[in-house]
Design an enzyme around this catalytic site. Sequence first.
Site, PDB file in Angstrom:
ATOM      1  N   CYS A 130       0.719  -1.221  -0.043  1.00 10.55           N
ATOM      2  CA  CYS A 130       0.027  -0.048   0.046  1.00 10.55           C
ATOM      3  C   CYS A 130       0.767   1.251  -0.069  1.00 10.55           C
ATOM      4  O   CYS A 130       1.704   1.475   0.694  1.00 10.55           O
ATOM      5  CB  CYS A 130      -0.847   0.155   1.168  1.00 10.55           C
ATOM      6  SG  CYS A 130      -1.778   1.562   1.402  1.00 10.55           S
ATOM      7  N   CYS A 133       0.703   3.720   3.530  1.00  9.34           N
ATOM      8  CA  CYS A 133       0.844   3.293   4.728  1.00  9.34           C
ATOM      9  C   CYS A 133       2.604   3.934   4.847  1.00  9.34           C
ATOM     10  O   CYS A 133       3.027   4.474   4.058  1.00  9.34           O
ATOM     11  CB  CYS A 133       1.171   1.771   4.893  1.00  9.34           C
ATOM     12  SG  CYS A 133      -0.311   0.669   4.812  1.00  9.34           S
ATOM     13  N   HIS A 150      -3.586   0.818   8.327  1.00 10.75           N
ATOM     14  CA  HIS A 150      -4.369   0.417   6.966  1.00 10.75           C
ATOM     15  C   HIS A 150      -5.658  -0.131   7.177  1.00 10.75           C
ATOM     16  O   HIS A 150      -6.567  -0.329   6.422  1.00 10.75           O
ATOM     17  CB  HIS A 150      -3.274  -0.617   6.285  1.00 10.75           C
ATOM     18  CG  HIS A 150      -3.799  -1.027   4.984  1.00 10.75           C
ATOM     19  ND1 HIS A 150      -3.561  -0.420   3.946  1.00 10.75           N
ATOM     20  CD2 HIS A 150      -4.592  -2.244   4.637  1.00 10.75           C
ATOM     21  CE1 HIS A 150      -3.929  -1.251   2.925  1.00 10.75           C
ATOM     22  NE2 HIS A 150      -4.670  -2.092   3.340  1.00 10.75           N
ATOM     23  N   ASN A 176     -14.097   8.677  -0.780  1.00 10.97           N
ATOM     24  CA  ASN A 176     -14.726   7.342  -1.414  1.00 10.97           C
ATOM     25  C   ASN A 176     -14.246   6.262  -0.772  1.00 10.97           C
ATOM     26  O   ASN A 176     -13.104   5.969  -0.314  1.00 10.97           O
ATOM     27  CB  ASN A 176     -14.288   7.188  -2.517  1.00 10.97           C
ATOM     28  CG  ASN A 176     -14.785   8.367  -3.647  1.00 10.97           C
ATOM     29  OD1 ASN A 176     -15.600   8.977  -3.535  1.00 10.97           O
ATOM     30  ND2 ASN A 176     -13.904   8.739  -4.716  1.00 10.97           N
ATOM     31  N   HIS A 198      -6.526   1.633   2.058  1.00 11.12           N
ATOM     32  CA  HIS A 198      -6.072   2.799   3.012  1.00 11.12           C
ATOM     33  C   HIS A 198      -7.211   3.692   3.286  1.00 11.12           C
ATOM     34  O   HIS A 198      -7.747   4.029   2.417  1.00 11.12           O
ATOM     35  CB  HIS A 198      -4.769   3.233   2.872  1.00 11.12           C
ATOM     36  CG  HIS A 198      -4.064   3.635   4.080  1.00 11.12           C
ATOM     37  ND1 HIS A 198      -3.095   2.971   4.630  1.00 11.12           N
ATOM     38  CD2 HIS A 198      -4.217   4.917   4.821  1.00 11.12           C
ATOM     39  CE1 HIS A 198      -2.868   3.461   5.790  1.00 11.12           C
ATOM     40  NE2 HIS A 198      -3.575   4.650   5.840  1.00 11.12           N
ATOM     41  N   HIS A 252      -8.520   6.835   3.299  1.00 11.12           N
ATOM     42  CA  HIS A 252      -8.153   8.009   2.769  1.00 11.12           C
ATOM     43  C   HIS A 252      -9.163   8.867   1.936  1.00 11.12           C
ATOM     44  O   HIS A 252     -10.220   8.295   1.752  1.00 11.12           O
ATOM     45  CB  HIS A 252      -6.870   7.895   1.864  1.00 11.12           C
ATOM     46  CG  HIS A 252      -7.374   7.318   0.785  1.00 11.12           C
ATOM     47  ND1 HIS A 252      -7.797   6.155   0.390  1.00 11.12           N
ATOM     48  CD2 HIS A 252      -7.651   7.707  -0.489  1.00 11.12           C
ATOM     49  CE1 HIS A 252      -7.971   5.745  -0.835  1.00 11.12           C
ATOM     50  NE2 HIS A 252      -7.900   7.052  -1.395  1.00 11.12           N
ATOM     51  N   GLN A 305      -9.704  12.574  -0.691  1.00 13.65           N
ATOM     52  CA  GLN A 305      -9.226  13.455  -1.693  1.00 13.65           C
ATOM     53  C   GLN A 305      -9.475  14.864  -1.688  1.00 13.65           C
ATOM     54  O   GLN A 305     -10.589  15.082  -1.122  1.00 13.65           O
ATOM     55  CB  GLN A 305      -9.428  12.899  -3.083  1.00 13.65           C
ATOM     56  CG  GLN A 305      -8.867  11.513  -3.326  1.00 13.65           C
ATOM     57  CD  GLN A 305      -9.160  11.038  -4.844  1.00 13.65           C
ATOM     58  OE1 GLN A 305      -8.543  11.502  -5.811  1.00 13.65           O
ATOM     59  NE2 GLN A 305     -10.126  10.033  -4.796  1.00 13.65           N
TER      60      GLN A 305
END
Length: 347
Positions: A70, A73, A116, A156, A167, A169, A171
């Site tokens: 990933c 991470c 994660h 999302n 992971h 997250h 945007q």
Amino acid sequence: MKKTSTRLADGRELLYYDSRDDTVRDAVDRRPLGPVATRTEIRHDPLLGDSVAVAAHRQDRTYRPPAGECPLCPSRGGRLSEIPADDYDVVVFENRFPSLAGDTGRCEVVCFTPDHDSSFADLGEEQTALVLAAWTDRTTELAALPQVEQVFCFENRGTEIGVTLGHPHGQIYAYPFVTPRTRLMLRTAAEHRLRTGRNLFEDVVERERAAGERVVLATGHWLAFVPYAAHWPYEIHLYPRRRVADLRALDAAARAEFPGVYLELLRRFDRVFGDGQPPTPYISAWHQAPFHAEGRADLALHLELFTVRRTPGKLKFLAGSESGMSVFINDVPPETAARRLREAASV
């Protein structure tokens, strides 16, 4: 909050947001990265009047790597990632495969946690407050760029949504134009002001508060409700009680109360389909007023949280009417969705 700005090996900006003022961030990105090559073009649609970003370089972006590879991470055990440090609180960095770049805007990735295997709903209130501070800071910084007209912070979650990195997250998109959805809100708000002399968003919030049947959660500084004409099977709109244009204008009381409210809504989304169900896929989207558009003062900051899952094991697909004509057909009455979300409250 302490903010530290640094650069990745290919020149992209990376920012650490830390809860401790004495945290030192001096790790260097040791990856042999080549320069970022973007080929974004904004094309205007003469029929609809909107814009499309054509970004062919995104075909090569990272797609669902295993957990051990990933890129979000921390860099640990000899494996190097997008985050040079071996641990972090919250990180924001420029996307290596942006939809918008340079004169066409900017795209950033927000890592909510180094863990994660967690999700936003697993965060504590202090960590959530730090994410809110990061969203606010990025809105402030991006608003100063001459090419940016609007900032969109969003998350999302779930492969059903199309997420390519597991992971936790989100945007941030900084658009060089006012988005079509916001333009429509500007138009309807202006028409409502001309017709009634009042603010559209304030009237909508007051109508939902007074009716009560679609309210999911009400606190001293926030109101969450399923909208009267919800497009999605389970959809919540979250408004601060005091109307503001964007995240920068939230007062201290609303900021302090937000983490508990937002975490509760996310956790209800995970409980609404019953025990034993996989995590609910969702989109969480902050709507902020554009910076220079006429009518900006009439818009209201709010968050829209919705899922494509309509019942356990079944998804809501955008088919002919929705995709072809933008006419949504909702299988779940908003009042039913609101009742189920109220019943999904934490014990």
